[in-house]
Enzyme design. Structure first.
Site, PDB file in Angstrom:
ATOM      1  N   HIS A 207       0.794  -1.097  -0.001  1.00 35.13           N
ATOM      2  CA  HIS A 207       0.048  -0.152   0.039  1.00 35.13           C
ATOM      3  C   HIS A 207       0.907   1.190  -0.010  1.00 35.13           C
ATOM      4  O   HIS A 207       1.891   1.454   0.847  1.00 35.13           O
ATOM      5  CB  HIS A 207      -0.877  -0.010   1.223  1.00 35.13           C
TER       6      HIS A 207
ATOM      7  N   CYS B 148      -3.437   2.883  -5.513  1.00 36.72           N
ATOM      8  CA  CYS B 148      -2.726   3.741  -4.437  1.00 36.72           C
ATOM      9  C   CYS B 148      -1.314   4.173  -5.128  1.00 36.72           C
ATOM     10  O   CYS B 148      -0.700   5.104  -4.767  1.00 36.72           O
ATOM     11  CB  CYS B 148      -2.822   3.053  -3.246  1.00 36.72           C
TER      12      CYS B 148
ATOM     13  N   HIS C 206      -2.857   9.266   1.249  1.00 39.76           N
ATOM     14  CA  HIS C 206      -3.077   7.793   0.440  1.00 39.76           C
ATOM     15  C   HIS C 206      -4.174   7.770  -0.318  1.00 39.76           C
ATOM     16  O   HIS C 206      -5.329   8.449   0.068  1.00 39.76           O
ATOM     17  CB  HIS C 206      -2.270   6.676   1.013  1.00 39.76           C
TER      18      HIS C 206
END
Length: 258
Positions: A30, A152, A42
């Site tokens: 991530h 992401c 994010h």
């Protein structure tokens, strides 16, 4: 950091860094942009975000059972219907290790990184530009989340470079997505070589080579179908697209009623 790992300590963090951490026992990573003050911006799927009717802030937790951050009251802030979230570093990492994404690496170094989503040959823009893009998108959104075309890592790559892919039909900027597509593709393309190369090691070497080259060909520092887009223009285009989609949905509902 080196050829084997991009792992880093928190003390090494600098504002504007593109950071990432692994989830689900290294199954995927991530990504986000560290904006300073122990905060990370994010991008996540909206269905993984919990809304709160009693507060303008939204928890960045992916489960309704998770508690609101006890350290930073603004941790989890996002705009309605947006997947761009402001989280504290602890909530972003979720007890995972911290890694820094590398920019401006040489082709030889890029090819040694067998796992995608760790580096790019593209150069990063100045820190001020990176943070400006991240904070602007926090207020205006980054469109709909798509695991292959708009995830992401794509968000962080755009914040760092300002580059977007003109052709939206293919894989996005994400190295992870390229790896997911590239691995089976390399296996398929290398299968005819198994008839010519009796040694399994030779076939594996050819497959690995094709996999690395497919990743390199989709890197934003190499691709020719990328263009520099200001964050203000990007946000405007996203607003126009959203309004058009909303009108189309209303029209379809009206026709259905008729």
């Amino acid at each position: 950091m080196g050829l084997l790992t991009n792992k880093m300590e928190r003390e090494e963090l600098k504002a504007g860094d593109h950071i990432y951490t692994y989830r689900a026992v290294f199954a995927y990573s991530h990504h986000g942009i560290f904006v300073g003050g122990s905060k990370v911006v994010h991008f996540r799927p909206e269905h993984n975000l919990n809304s709160s009717s009693s507060s303008s802030f939204t928890s960045a937790a992916s489960s309704s059972t998770e508690d609101i951050c006890p350290t930073f009251p603004d941790c989890g802030f996002r705009q309605p219907n947006s997947g761009v979230v402001l989280s504290c570093l602890d909530c972003f990492l979720k007890n995972g290790s911290l890694y820094r994404f590398e920019y401006g690496v040489s082709p030889s170094v890029f090819l040694t990184k067998l796992r995608g989503g760790t580096c790019t040959t593209a150069q990063s823009d100045p820190t001020d530009s990176v943070i400006h893009r991240a904070m602007y998108l926090l207020q205006n959104g980054f469109g709909n989340y798509d695991i292959f075309k708009n995830n992401c890592e794509d968000f962080a790559l755009y914040c760092k470079t300002g580059l977007l892919i003109m052709d939206k039909l293919g894989v996005g900027r994400s190295g992870q997505a390229s790896s997911i597509v590239g691995a089976p593709l390399a296996a398929v393309l290398s299968s005819p070589f198994s008839l010519l190369i009796p040694n399994p090691i030779g076939v594996a070497t050819v497959t690995a080579g094709m996999y690395c080259m497919s990743r390199y060909a989709t890197d934003i520092g190499v691709r020719r179908d990328v263009v520099k887009v200001s964050v203000e223009d990007l946000a405007l285009n996203l607003d126009v697209k959203s309004s058009i989609e909303g009108e189309e949905e209303e029209d379809s509902d009206t026709e259905f009623v008729r």
